[in-house]
Write an enzyme that holds these catalytic residues in place. Structure first.
Site, PDB file in Angstrom:
ATOM      1  CD  GLU A   1     -13.031  -9.914 -32.842  1.00  0.00           C
ATOM      2  OE1 GLU A   1     -12.381  -8.874 -33.033  1.00  0.00           O
ATOM      3  OE2 GLU A   1     -14.042  -9.959 -32.102  1.00  0.00           O
TER       4      GLU A   1
ATOM      5  CB  THR B   1      -3.657   6.373  -1.693  1.00  0.00           C
ATOM      6  OG1 THR B   1      -5.015   6.555  -2.056  1.00  0.00           O
ATOM      7  CG2 THR B   1      -3.561   5.955  -0.253  1.00  0.00           C
TER       8      THR B   1
HETATM    9  P1  ADP Z   1      -5.348   6.187  -6.085  1.00  0.00           P
HETATM   10  O1  ADP Z   1      -5.294   6.536  -4.646  1.00  0.00           O
HETATM   11  O2  ADP Z   1      -5.008   7.335  -6.984  1.00  0.00           O
HETATM   12  O3  ADP Z   1      -6.585   5.500  -6.508  1.00  0.00           O
HETATM   13  P2  ADP Z   1      -3.227   4.467  -5.304  1.00  0.00           P
HETATM   14  O4  ADP Z   1      -2.279   5.453  -4.739  1.00  0.00           O
HETATM   15  O5  ADP Z   1      -4.031   3.700  -4.336  1.00  0.00           O
HETATM   16  O6  ADP Z   1      -4.179   5.155  -6.362  1.00  0.00           O
HETATM   17  O7  ADP Z   1      -2.408   3.502  -6.254  1.00  0.00           O
HETATM   18  C1  ADP Z   1      -2.573   2.106  -6.219  1.00  0.00           C
HETATM   19  C2  ADP Z   1      -1.265   1.416  -6.482  1.00  0.00           C
HETATM   20  O8  ADP Z   1      -0.846   1.615  -7.814  1.00  0.00           O
HETATM   21  C3  ADP Z   1      -0.129   1.953  -5.647  1.00  0.00           C
HETATM   22  O9  ADP Z   1      -0.060   1.318  -4.422  1.00  0.00           O
HETATM   23  C4  ADP Z   1       1.081   1.651  -6.488  1.00  0.00           C
HETATM   24  O10 ADP Z   1       1.508   0.333  -6.308  1.00  0.00           O
HETATM   25  C5  ADP Z   1       0.545   1.779  -7.895  1.00  0.00           C
HETATM   26  N1  ADP Z   1       0.835   3.093  -8.467  1.00  0.00           N
HETATM   27  C6  ADP Z   1      -0.077   4.003  -8.850  1.00  0.00           C
HETATM   28  N2  ADP Z   1       0.511   5.095  -9.364  1.00  0.00           N
HETATM   29  C7  ADP Z   1       1.840   4.892  -9.291  1.00  0.00           C
HETATM   30  C8  ADP Z   1       2.990   5.666  -9.658  1.00  0.00           C
HETATM   31  N3  ADP Z   1       2.871   6.890 -10.217  1.00  0.00           N
HETATM   32  N4  ADP Z   1       4.208   5.144  -9.444  1.00  0.00           N
HETATM   33  C9  ADP Z   1       4.330   3.930  -8.886  1.00  0.00           C
HETATM   34  N5  ADP Z   1       3.309   3.155  -8.518  1.00  0.00           N
HETATM   35  C10 ADP Z   1       2.060   3.608  -8.717  1.00  0.00           C
HETATM   36 ZN    ZN Z   2     -15.952  -5.961 -32.828  1.00  0.00          ZN
HETATM   37 MG    MG Z   3      -6.683   5.980  -3.266  1.00  0.00          MG
END
Ligand code: ADP
Ligand code: ZN
Ligand code: MG
Length: 664
Positions: A467, A250
Site C-alpha cells: 500500500e 424506478t
Molecule cells: P433503479 O431502478 O435505477 O435501479 P431505484 O429507483 O430503485 O434505482 O433507486 C434506488 C434508491 O436509490 C431509491 O429508492 C432512492 O432512495 C435512491 N436514489 C436513486 N437515485 C436517486 C436520485 N436521483 N435522487 C434521490 N434518490 C435516489
Molecule cells: Zn494494490
Molecule cells: Mg429499479
C-alpha cells in the site's frame, strides 16, 4: 422463477367464502346506517354543537333549571338547554317581515333560539326520572334499533369471518402452486401494486434534470393530449428509462405517477414469467384490461429485460418460448391503444442492448429517457435529499463527500447517509458528523471493516509495503490524485488494504499523461513487493486487472498508444456495461494489441520500481509506521513524505493552472 410468489387475487375467491355471504354483509352494513339515520340517533354521529358534560354537572344543571328537555338512550343522555333569548318581538310568520329591522330581529331570534345540546354518559341512577319530573324537565325516550342490536350481537361472528378469510388467503399464498395459486394463475398481479398515489414527486429525485424534463412532457401528454393532437403531433405511447442500476429509474417512474396524479400499475418483468405456460401472456392481457378501466393511468414494467430480451438470441427452451409469448402479447397490447385512451406505458432497464428491437420501434417504447450516473452536483443534491430527515452537525460538508464518491449512484449515496446515521446512533450521538459520513463512504464503496480477519505478521508487512508503494508512487508523480488515506485494515469485499485517493475536482477528461501515471500507480503495489521482498504475492490481482483494462482502453479506444495511434480498434457495445467492448480488428492486429498492452504494462512496472528504489528510505519508514498505526491519513503521509524526501507536495498541473488563474 417467480412462480412461488403467487399471492391472493381478485375474483370470487375471498378465502373460500361464497360470494353470497359477501352480499349479505354489505346489506347488513347498509341497513345499519339506514337504521341509524331513521332512529334519529344521528346526534351520536354528527355533532350539532354538542358539548360533553359530566353526570354531576348535568345534575346541577337540572337542579338550577337550565335544562328543559332530556332524551335518554340506553347508554347516553342528551340534555337540551334553551338558547339565550335575544328577541322578544312578536313576528311568527315570515310574511310579516317587511323592513330590514324586522328581518334582523327575526334572524336574531332564529340564531338565539338554537338549543344547546349536552351529551352525558348515562350512569346507573334510579332516581333520575323522579328528579327530572320534579324539575319539570321533558323526558324523551329512544328506542334501540333492532338492526343495531343484531349487528352488535353478530359482531364477534363477523370478526371471526374476516379473520378466517384472511387466514385462508395467507394459506393459499404460502402453498405456492396450491389451490389458490392455480386458480389465480392468470390474474395480473398488478392490482396489488396499483396505487392511487405513489407519494413520490420530482422533488424526491435529485439531479437527473434532463430525465425529469423529458418525463415532465409525458405528464403533460397525459393531461392535455388534445394540445398535441390538435397540431397533428403523434404522442409517444411508451417511455423507456435506461441507465445503470441504482440511478433512480424506478423512483422516477413513481415520481411521474405522483406528478400526473393518476393510478400507477407497477410490475416487474419477472412477475410475468410463471411456471405455467401461457400465464405471462394472460397476465399482460389482464394488466392492460385493468389499465383501460383505470385510464388515464400509467403502466410501469420494471426490469423489462426479463421479458423483452431479443427473440432471436437463443431459440428453443420452454422458458424462452414462454417469454416470447409474453413479449408478443405486450407488443400487440401496445399496438392496440392510442395515448388518447390515456394509458402511458413506461418501462425501465439497465440492459437496453439486449432488448428486442420490436420494443423500441415507433409506436412502442419510442421515447428513451437516459438516466445517467449523477455528476458532482447531482451527488451533492442526492445527499441533501436523503439527509433531509437526518440530524447533521456543523462539520458536515457534502461537497467533500460528493468529491470522494465519483461513480456512486443514488442508491449508494442513500445507503451512505443511512450508514452514517446508524454509526452516529450506535455511538449514542445525536447528530451525524462528517467523519461518520466519511466512514460510511468506505463502508459502502469498499465494504465493511472486517476486524476479525487477522493477518499474520508477515502478511501485514507485505500488505503495508504494497500500500505504501501505491501511495509513494502517487506522491512522486505529478498528474495523480492526492492520497487521502492508507490502511491495512482488511475489508469484507476482499481488499486487504488500500489507498484512497480523492480528486480535487470532477473530471470528465483524462490526459494521456494522467492515464500513464495511473498505470504506474496501479502496478506500484506489486513493484514494492518485488523491490523489497523479491517475491510477489497474489495481493495485486485487482491492481493488475485494472491496469490491464486501462492499458487496453488506451490502446484500442483512446488512441493513446505509440504503435496504433488514432486507430479505433474497439467499439463500446453498451455504455452501461463495464466490459461491453467488442474488438473490431483482425486476429493479427488483436495479437499486436496484446503485445502493445504488455509493453505498456512493463514500462509502467519498471517506472514504478525505479521510483521506489530511488526512495527506498521513505518506503521503509512509512511502511513500518503504517504497520504500527494500521491506518494513516493523507496529511500524515504527506508530512512523513516531505520530511524524509524533502519533496514538497506535488500538485497536478490542472490545480496549478487554476491557482494561477485565481491569483491573476
Ligand atoms: P433503479 O431502478 O435505477 O435501479 P431505484 O429507483 O430503485 O434505482 O433507486 C434506488 C434508491 O436509490 C431509491 O429508492 C432512492 O432512495 C435512491 N436514489 C436513486 N437515485 C436517486 C436520485 N436521483 N435522487 C434521490 N434518490 C435516489
Ligand atoms: Zn494494490
Ligand atoms: Mg429499479
Amino acid at each position: 422463477m417467480d412462480g412461488n410468489r403467487q399471492k391472493g387475487n381478485n375474483k370470487g375467491r375471498n378465502g373460500g367464502i361464497p360470494q353470497a355471504l359477501f352480499g349479505i354483509l354489505i346489506a347488513l352494513v347498509v341497513s345499519w346506517f339506514i337504521s341509524i339515520m331513521l332512529s334519529g340517533n344521528t346526534s351520536r354521529f354528527m355533532s350539532n354543537n354538542q358539548t360533553e358534560l359530566s353526570y354531576s354537572d348535568f345534575l346541577s344543571k337540572v337542579n338550577d333549571g337550565s335544562i328543559y328537555r332530556v332524551r335518554i338512550a340506553s347508554e347516553d343522555i342528551y340534555a337540551y338547554e334553551k338558547g339565550e333569548e335575544l328577541y322578544s318581538g312578536s313576528i311568527t310568520d315570515i310574511s310579516e317581515i317587511d323592513t330590514q329591522e324586522k328581518l334582523d330581529n327575526y334572524m336574531k331570534k332564529i340564531v338565539a333560539s338554537q338549543d344547546k345540546v349536552y351529551h352525558v354518559v348515562r350512569v346507573q341512577d334510579d332516581g333520575l326520572v323522579d328528579r327530572l319530573l320534579t324539575k319539570r324537565v321533558e323526558i324523551i325516550g329512544t328506542k334501540a334499533s333492532i338492526v343495531m342490536d343484531l349487528i352488535i350481537s353478530l359482531a364477534p361472528f363477523l370478526i371471526l369471518w374476516v379473520l378466517i378469510g384472511m387466514f385462508a388467503r395467507r394459506m393459499s399464498a404460502g402453498m405456492g402452486g396450491g389451490m389458490g395459486g392455480i386458480f389465480g394463475v392468470g390474474q395480473s398481479k398488478a392490482k396489488r401494486y396499483m396505487q392511487k398515489e405513489t407519494g413520490v414527486t420530482f422533488k424526491d429525485v435529485a439531479g437527473e434534470d434532463e430525465a425529469k424534463e423529458s418525463l415532465q412532457e409525458i405528464v403533460d401528454f397525459l393531461h392535455n393530449p388534445k394540445k398535441y393532437t390538435y397540431v397533428g403531433a403523434k404522442l409517444p405511447k411508451g417511455a423507456l428509462l435506461v441507465g445503470p442500476p441504482g440511478t433512480g429509474k424506478t423512483l422516477l417512474a413513481k415520481a411521474v405517477a405522483g406528478e400526473a396524479k393518476v393510478p400507477f400499475f407497477s410490475m416487474t418483468g419477472s412477475d410475468f414469467v410463471e411456471m405455467f405456460a401461457g400465464v405471462g401472456a394472460s397476465r399482460v392481457r389482464d394488466l392492460f384490461k385493468q389499465a383501460k378501466q383505470a385510464a388515464p393511468c400509467i403502466v410501469f414494467i420494471d426490469e423489462i429485460d426479463a421479458i423483452g430480451r431479443s427473440r432471436d438470441t437463443r431459440a428453443g427452451s420452454g422458458a424462452d418460448s414462454e417469454r416470447e409469448q409474453t413479449l408478443n402479447q405486450l407488443l400487440s397490447e401496445m399496438d392496440g391503444f392510442e395515448i388518447n385512451n390515456g394509458i402511458m406505458v413506461m418501462a425501465a432497464t439497465n440492459r437496453p442492448e439486449i432488448l428486442d428491437q420490436a420494443l423500441l420501434r415507433p409506436g412502442r417504447f419510442d421515447r428513451r429517457v437516459v438516466v445517467e450516473k449523477p455528476d458532482l452536483k447531482g451527488r451533492v443534491n442526492i445527499l441533501k435529499v436523503h439527509a433531509k430527515d437526518v440530524k447533521l452537525d456543523e462539520t458536515v460538508d457534502f461537497e467533500e463527500i460528493a468529491l470522494s464518491t465519483s461513480g456512486a449512484v443514488g442508491a449508494d449515496l442513500a445507503n451512505m447517509i443511512n450508514e452514517a446515521a446508524i454509526t452516529a446512533a450506535k455511538a449514542k450521538r445525536e447528530k451525524v458528523s462528517q467523519q461518520d459520513l466519511k466512514d460510511a463512504v468506505e463502508v459502502v464503496l469498499v465494504g465493511k471493516e472486517k476486524k476479525d480477519r487477522i493477518l499474520s505478521k508477515e502478511e501485514r508487512r507485505i500488505v503495508s509495503y504494497h500500500e505504501v508503494g501505491h501511495a509513494l508512487v502517487t506522491a512522486l508523480q505529478k498528474h495523480t490524485e492526492p492520497v487521502q488515506k492508507i490502511t491495512i485494515v482488511p475489508r469484507t469485499m476482499g481488499a486487504l488494504g488500500y489507498v484512497l485517493q480523492t480528486p480535487e475536482e470532477e473530471k470528465y477528461l483524462n490526459t494521456k499523461k494522467e492515464l500513464e501515471e495511473r498505470l504506474v500507480v496501479y502496478l506500484s503495489g506489486r513493484a514494492a513487493e518485488d523491490v523489497v521482498f523479491d517475491t510477489i504475492t497474489t495481493g495485486a490481482a485487482n491492481d493488475i486487472e485494472e491496469a490491464t483494462k486501462l492499458a487496453r482502453a488506451m490502446v484500442t479506444q483512446y488512441g493513446m498508444s505509440e504503435k496504433f495511434g488514432l486507430m479505433g480498434l474497439a467499439t463500446t457495445r453498451s455504455m452501461y456495461l463495464e466490459n461491453g467492448v467488442d474488438m473490431n480488428c483482425g486476429d493479427e492486429t488483436a495479437t499486436a494489441v496484446d503485445e502493445e498492452v504488455q509493453r505498456m504494462l512493463k514500462v509502467a512496472f519498471e517506472k514504478a520500481k525505479e521510483l521506489l528504489r530511488n526512495n527506498r528510505e521513505a518506503l521503509d519508514k512509512i511502511a513500518e509506521y503504517l504497520i504500527e498505526k494500521e491506518t494513516i491519513t493523507g496529511k500524515e503521509f504527506m508530512k512523513l513524505f516531505t520530511e524524509i524526501t524533502g519533496i514538497e507536495e506535488q500538485k497536478t498541473e490542472r490545480i496549478i493552472e487554476k491557482e494561477d488563474k485565481d491569483n491573476a
